[in-house]
Design an enzyme around this catalytic site. Structure first.
Site, PDB file in Angstrom:
ATOM      1  N   TYR A 142       0.309  -0.217 -15.062  1.00 52.24           N
ATOM      2  CA  TYR A 142      -0.151  -1.504 -14.557  1.00 52.24           C
ATOM      3  C   TYR A 142      -1.522  -1.305 -13.937  1.00 52.24           C
ATOM      4  O   TYR A 142      -1.723  -0.389 -13.138  1.00 52.24           O
ATOM      5  CB  TYR A 142       0.822  -2.025 -13.503  1.00 52.24           C
ATOM      6  CG  TYR A 142       0.381  -3.314 -12.831  1.00 52.24           C
ATOM      7  CD1 TYR A 142       0.336  -4.510 -13.556  1.00 52.24           C
ATOM      8  CD2 TYR A 142       0.021  -3.345 -11.491  1.00 52.24           C
ATOM      9  CE1 TYR A 142      -0.061  -5.697 -12.948  1.00 52.24           C
ATOM     10  CE2 TYR A 142      -0.366  -4.531 -10.879  1.00 52.24           C
ATOM     11  CZ  TYR A 142      -0.404  -5.699 -11.608  1.00 52.24           C
ATOM     12  OH  TYR A 142      -0.790  -6.871 -10.999  1.00 52.24           O
ATOM     13  N   ASP A 237      -7.095   5.141 -12.979  1.00 51.14           N
ATOM     14  CA  ASP A 237      -6.765   4.075 -12.044  1.00 51.14           C
ATOM     15  C   ASP A 237      -6.005   4.723 -10.892  1.00 51.14           C
ATOM     16  O   ASP A 237      -4.815   4.993 -11.001  1.00 51.14           O
ATOM     17  CB  ASP A 237      -5.925   3.011 -12.750  1.00 51.14           C
ATOM     18  CG  ASP A 237      -5.493   1.897 -11.795  1.00 51.14           C
ATOM     19  OD1 ASP A 237      -5.725   2.032 -10.582  1.00 51.14           O
ATOM     20  OD2 ASP A 237      -4.920   0.912 -12.288  1.00 51.14           O
ATOM     21  N   LYS A 265      -5.991  -0.595  -2.399  1.00 54.58           N
ATOM     22  CA  LYS A 265      -4.883  -0.326  -1.479  1.00 54.58           C
ATOM     23  C   LYS A 265      -5.321   0.449  -0.219  1.00 54.58           C
ATOM     24  O   LYS A 265      -5.954  -0.139   0.645  1.00 54.58           O
ATOM     25  CB  LYS A 265      -3.731   0.322  -2.249  1.00 54.58           C
ATOM     26  CG  LYS A 265      -3.226  -0.681  -3.306  1.00 54.58           C
ATOM     27  CD  LYS A 265      -1.942  -0.392  -4.006  1.00 54.58           C
ATOM     28  CE  LYS A 265      -1.554  -1.632  -4.838  1.00 54.58           C
ATOM     29  NZ  LYS A 265      -1.051  -1.386  -6.148  1.00 54.58           N
TER      30      LYS A 265
HETATM   31  C1  LIG Z   1      -1.735  -2.364  -7.240  1.00 54.41           C
HETATM   32  C2  LIG Z   1      -2.402  -1.792  -8.413  1.00 54.41           C
HETATM   33  C3  LIG Z   1      -3.471  -2.432  -9.057  1.00 54.41           C
HETATM   34  C4  LIG Z   1      -3.909  -3.823  -8.695  1.00 54.41           C
HETATM   35  O1  LIG Z   1      -4.400  -3.917  -7.399  1.00 54.41           O
HETATM   36  P1  LIG Z   1      -4.419  -5.364  -6.681  1.00 54.41           P
HETATM   37  O2  LIG Z   1      -5.116  -5.100  -5.395  1.00 54.41           O
HETATM   38  O3  LIG Z   1      -2.990  -5.772  -6.566  1.00 54.41           O
HETATM   39  O4  LIG Z   1      -5.189  -6.282  -7.587  1.00 54.41           O
HETATM   40  C5  LIG Z   1      -4.106  -1.785 -10.083  1.00 54.41           C
HETATM   41  N1  LIG Z   1      -3.725  -0.554 -10.470  1.00 54.41           N
HETATM   42  C6  LIG Z   1      -2.708   0.094  -9.882  1.00 54.41           C
HETATM   43  C7  LIG Z   1      -2.353   1.469 -10.333  1.00 54.41           C
HETATM   44  C8  LIG Z   1      -2.000  -0.505  -8.847  1.00 54.41           C
HETATM   45  O5  LIG Z   1      -0.970   0.140  -8.302  1.00 54.41           O
END
Ligand SMILES: *Cc1c(COP(=O)(O)O)cnc(C)c1O
Length: 425
Positions: A142, A237, A265
């Site tokens: 994701y 990511d 985050k």
């Molecule tokens: C949470 C998350 C996102 C998206 O971040 P948001 O701040 O919710 O838009 C993208 N990549 C990973 C791996 C995530 O855990």
């Protein structure tokens, strides 16, 4: 009716599903969500007056637990000076210096407001830099709700029983090639056919949005090699793993250097911040220096930058990674011991302060394995835990997080509660 139930009824009239992010609606575990009044350390306090040991940690950001004093002080200090200026501020420089120092592959960084913006921007930058359109993602990974990445995307999308989103034009999705995680042969095959068309490979190096998956030896190295040979950019990511598994995330742990990194985050200390970065050469393709446009009215917001700076400084001061690993291993071992006694087919993948529960006979190593696992036991465990003061993520496909604020007593209580839940299955 309890206070949460009352709020939820009102929320459902006004917000789709009563929430602003789908997984919060408890659809994949059943029941209705509680509302939180406040949070401190490892605990959430609900509007109903109940205290919960929290393993959601705001889905990742709260590595120091909730409302840590240094972060609160930093926000309060910045607040005195004003909330947004539309000009550069010293706060951006302070956070950028820390991020570039901590994350091995970064020479330059740009701040935005969410992890989604960060991954979206890395793709545009990779496409602009390479002059190619195609990207590769892995099933179950994701990367936020970016159109061309909402394909077999795990997490919230998956819990709706629908891994792909409506509203994504087929033309966008068609620029995305899907590969299975932990399958170097499939990656080799795709690259030998289309390697020269691929702008970027984007991956959660430790996928943590379909439960937690861990890379098998050599897998990430294979991707690095294929990308380098084909002029493709490798994007890690690290929105979830960055600053959580090591100061420099998975790239520090594995020694594999991505071309671009998406962050989020923890980097915002609980306020909305995303960031992406890489080498000077690639990052200078961005406007105003280069042709790839990216912008944000509130990007680099002074309160958010101050919060992020305080959160990262606290990580550097505490160096909590060995302690977090110890806590994660304690929970993993405690749960596996109960499962062995009961003969339950429980898998508990764990890395540092991240873990998840799968009911499967064999270790879960791919998205297909995730989909084949039994999710019913998790639903029972979730509700038993919640009734007994432990808040797990309301989906079997989210990862559980431990913070520096979780005490030994919290962890022992958690093993006792989840152990009871396992025994009652
Ligand atoms: C949470 C998350 C996102 C998206 O971040 P948001 O701040 O919710 O838009 C993208 N990549 C990973 C791996 C995530 O855990």
């Amino acid at each position: 009716m309890n206070v949460s139930g009352d709020y939820f009824q009102r929320a459902e009239q006004l917000l789709p599903g009563g929430v602003n992010s789908p997984v919060r609606a408890f659809r994949s575990v059943g029941g209705t969500p509680f509302f939180t009044k406040s949070a401190k350390g490892s605990r959430l306090r609900t509007v109903d007056g109940k205290d919960l040991i929290d393993y959601v940690c705001t889905y990742g950001p709260a590595v120091h637990g909730h409302n840590p004093e240094p972060v609160r002080r930093a926000i309060a200090g910045a607040l005195e000076d004003g909330t947004s200026f539309g000009t550069p501020t010293p706060h951006e420089v302070a956070l950028a210096e820390r991020v570039v120092d901590m994350v091995p592959s970064l020479e330059k960084v740009r701040f935005c407001n969410s992890g989604t913006e960060a991954t979206m921007s890395t793709l545009r930058l990779a496409r602009g830099h390479t002059g190619r359109d195609a990207v590769v993602k892995f099933t179950g990974c994701y990367h936020g709700h970016v159109d061309s990445l909402l394909v077999k995307a795990g997490s919230g999308a998956l819990t709706q029983g629908n891994p792909d989103s409506a509203g994504v034009p087929a033309a966008f999705a068609s620029t995305t090639h899907l590969l299975p995680y932990n399958d170097p042969e499939a990656a080799n095959a795709l690259f030998s056919e289309k390697g020269e068309e691929i702008a970027a490979v984007i991956i959660e190096p430790y996928p943590a949005n379909c439960g937690l998956l861990l890379p098998e030896p050599g897998f990430l190295e294979t991707l690095r090699r294929l990308c380098s040979r084909n002029g493709t950019l490798l994007i890690f990511d690290e929105v979830m793993t960055g600053f959580r598994l090591a100061p420099g995330g998975v790239q520090e742990l594995t020694g594999i250097t991505p071309d671009l990194t998406a962050m989020g985050k923890i980097i915002g200390g609980g306020l909305p911040v995303g960031a992406f970065g890489g080498s000077r050469e690639i990052m200078d393709t961005l406007a105003p220096l280069g042709p790839v446009y990216q912008a944000g009215t509130l990007s680099g917001n002074p309160l958010a930058m101050a919060a992020g700076t305080a959160a990262l400084d606290l990580l550097r001061e505490l160096d909590p990674y060995a302690d977090l690993e110890h806590k994660g291993a304690f929970l993993q071992e405690g749960l596996l011991a109960v499962a062995r006694q009961k003969g339950l087919p429980l898998q508990v993948p764990q890395a540092g302060s991240m873990f998840s529960l799968f009911f499967a006979d064999e270790p879960v190593r791919s998205f297909d394995d995730v989909l084949a696992s039994d999710t019913d036991p998790f639903k029972k465990i979730f509700h038993h835990a919640l009734e007994n003061g432990v808040f797990l993520p309301p989906s079997p496909f989210e990862t559980c997080f431990i913070s520096t604020a979780h005490t030994e007593a919290d962890l022992e209580r958690t093993v006792a509660v989840l152990g009871d839940a396992l025994r009652q299955l």
